[in-house]
Design a protein around this motif. Structure first.
Motif, short mmCIF file in Angstrom:
data_model
loop_
_atom_site.label_atom_id
_atom_site.label_comp_id
_atom_site.label_asym_id
_atom_site.label_seq_id
_atom_site.Cartn_x
_atom_site.Cartn_y
_atom_site.Cartn_z
N GLY A 1 21.87 71.42 17.68
CA GLY A 1 22.82 72.47 17.36
C GLY A 1 24.19 71.92 17.02
N SER A 2 24.64 70.90 17.77
CA SER A 2 25.94 70.29 17.49
C SER A 2 25.93 69.60 16.14
N TRP A 3 24.82 68.96 15.80
CA TRP A 3 24.73 68.32 14.48
C TRP A 3 24.82 69.34 13.37
N ARG A 4 24.19 70.48 13.54
CA ARG A 4 24.25 71.52 12.51
C ARG A 4 25.67 72.06 12.36
N ALA B 1 21.58 60.66 10.13
CA ALA B 1 22.66 61.44 10.75
C ALA B 1 22.16 62.20 11.98
N LEU B 2 20.95 62.75 11.91
CA LEU B 2 20.41 63.47 13.05
C LEU B 2 20.09 62.53 14.21
N PRO C 1 11.95 67.23 20.26
CA PRO C 1 12.39 68.53 19.72
C PRO C 1 13.30 68.40 18.50
N ALA C 2 14.22 67.45 18.52
CA ALA C 2 15.10 67.27 17.36
C ALA C 2 14.30 66.88 16.12
N VAL D 1 10.94 71.10 10.47
CA VAL D 1 10.71 72.51 10.16
C VAL D 1 11.84 73.11 9.33
N PHE D 2 13.08 72.81 9.71
CA PHE D 2 14.22 73.51 9.09
C PHE D 2 14.99 72.67 8.08
N ASN D 3 14.65 71.42 7.94
CA ASN D 3 15.39 70.56 7.02
C ASN D 3 14.40 69.73 6.20
N ASP D 4 14.80 69.42 4.99
CA ASP D 4 13.97 68.60 4.12
C ASP D 4 14.62 67.22 3.99
#
Length: 484
Positions: A36-39, A49-50, A117-118, A124-127
């Motif tokens: 969440g902080s990364w987003r 980056a993640l 989880p990350a 799932v949410f990023n390409d």
């Protein structure tokens, strides 16, 4: 080997429904917070980056969490008298080897819970393209190795000096490792061996700043530090398995009469006039013990020393980021430990709500004195430190006391430790200047809530949190008395 299998099976049974069995959940919570902080913060959309956000755990939480988990296991064994293994035909080496294997397995679950989880959310949410399996595997292995060293070292230290001093040493060790990890003579400093190998894997400096292409940190070879860490782990593991446990304090010095000590007659006691007992009179000597006042005095001396050696800004940072959460947690745990043995008899004479109120007041008055003393030495930030420090400090104190009564002092320390490190990232750095990011670090509000608007928000939320935690404390006292 058969004896080791039996000891391992017994250790697995004893570790059920303990704090160690839930370590994986701590990893999941930290992982979700990092994602969440990364987003919210990072403008780079890449696996690098993640993955770089795992530096928060590697440089701030890995060693203290390992030491705390190991010390909590040792405290559990002492409370349960080792589950009866002390008087069964099981060798000490087998029992400790089984305990070490279970602790290593629990920490592997924590680290997998931290990384997996990350990665799943990133898929799932990023390409981002292909998943960097080698980087993920290297991160898990290096974090596990770093934790393994302090699982063993924490066990050895906790046997001799207790839980809180052990965690304090691990925290200082972690800070020294983070600061000195990139030095040329790192091989002379064992604390750097846990952090240095993972920096090139994550592509960051020790302070969490991403490394630019061509910088020296990206060309660090992790293998020398890995070899030294493995050697240190093997050495400490042999010491943990082979060294005898120190004698309990009640047995130290026993048998002095066999060496010429003479017994002296005890004079008859004269009748004294007894005052009517009250809950306050009963709880004052239990809560205000030597350890309690030693902690208060040491915190005040640390604040005064910081003001003399450095300046008011450093003092404000010390009080807001460390003294408020850490001292509140420590005093709450000491109070809970002192009250626990006689909790059931006390609650037969007074209500749980009254008991909780008296305990909180006796604990918070010296705590408030240290906070106000630190605020007075904080210069222009005195009002913010005093107001938010007292309000959130009270909430943190009640929360820690409720966790210590309901679960254990280790659970309260774990919550404070994880919350503090994650809060320092958001509230103790340049990220705190953003309009809303400082809210994600409540354990640093006494430092980051430095404007009138932030003071009102932090103070209001802290009061509400203190009331909710107070209700939880009353219920925890009732439940603990029923179970005792």
């Amino acid at each position: 080997m058969k004896g080791l299998r039996g000891a391992l099976a017994a250790e697995l049974v004893r570790s059920r429904r303990t704090a160690g069995a839930w370590l994986w959940l701590i990893g999941v919570v930290i992982s979700l917070w990092e994602y969440g902080s990364w987003r919210l913060v990072s403008g780079q959309n890449s696996w690098q980056a993640l993955m770089s956000w795992h530096v928060i755990y590697a440089t701030g939480l890995c060693l203290p969490v390992a030491a705390l988990a190991s010390a909590m296991t040792l405290r559990r064994e002492r409370a349960s008298r080792s589950g009866g293994t002390d008087w069964r035909p099981v060798g000490l080496a087998q029992v400790r080897a089984a305990r070490l294997l279970v602790l290593l397995g629990q920490h592997l679950g924590l680290i997998v819970g931290l990384v997996a989880p990350a990665v799943v959310l990133g898929v799932v949410f990023n390409d981002f393209g292909p998943v960097p399996l080698r980087q993920i595997a290297a991160t898990v292995a290096l974090l596990w190795l770093a934790a393994a060293v302090w699982i063993v070292l924490g066990h050895l230290l906790a046997e001799r000096i207790g839980l809180f001093p052990t965690v304090g040493i691990a925290f200082v060790w972690q800070i020294a490792a983070t600061i000195h990890a990139e030095r040329h003579r790192w091989w002379m400093e064992p604390w750097t061996w846990s952090v240095r190998p993972i920096l090139p894997v994550l592509g960051v400096h020790g302070n969490g700043v991403p490394a630019k292409p061509g910088e020296a940190v990206l060309h660090i070879s992790p293998w020398p530090a890995i070899g030294l860490s493995l050697a240190l782990f093997i050495l400490l593991a042999v010491a943990m398995v082979r060294l005898p446990a120190p004698a309990p304090r009640c047995q130290r010095g026993a048998g002095a009469e066999q060496h010429g000590a003479q017994q002296t007659a005890v004079p008859a006691q004269q009748p004294v006039e007894r005052r009517r007992p009250t809950p306050v009179r009963a709880m004052v000597p239990v809560i205000w013990g030597r350890g309690f006042w030693a902690s208060v005095v040491m915190a005040a001396l640390l604040v005064a020393t910081t003001r003399v050696v450095w300046n008011a800004n450093y003092t404000r940072g010390l009080v807001g980021l460390l003294v408020v959460p850490c001292l509140g947690c420590l005093l709450a745990c000491l109070a809970a430990q002192g009250l626990q043995p006689a909790l059931r008899s006390i609650l037969t004479r007074t209500s749980a709500a009254r008991h909780a109120t008296i305990a909180v007041l006796l604990t918070s008055v010296p705590f408030a004195g240290v906070v106000l003393f630190g605020a007075a030495l904080s210069g222009q930030g005195a009002i913010a430190v005093a107001s938010v420090g007292l309000s959130f400090g009270l909430a943190c104190l009640i929360l820690s006391m409720a966790l210590a009564v309901r679960f254990s002092s280790g659970a309260a320390a774990m919550t404070t430790l994880v919350g503090l490190v994650l809060s320092i990232v958001m509230g103790g750095s340049a990220l705190a200047q953003a309009p809303l990011l400082w809210l994600l670090g409540p354990w640093s509000w006494a430092y980051s809530a430095n404007t009138p608007g932030r003071m009102v928000v932090a103070g209001t939320v802290s009061v509400v949190l203190a009331v909710l935690c107070g209700i939880g404390l009353v219920r925890a006292l009732q439940g603990s008395a029923a179970r005792s």
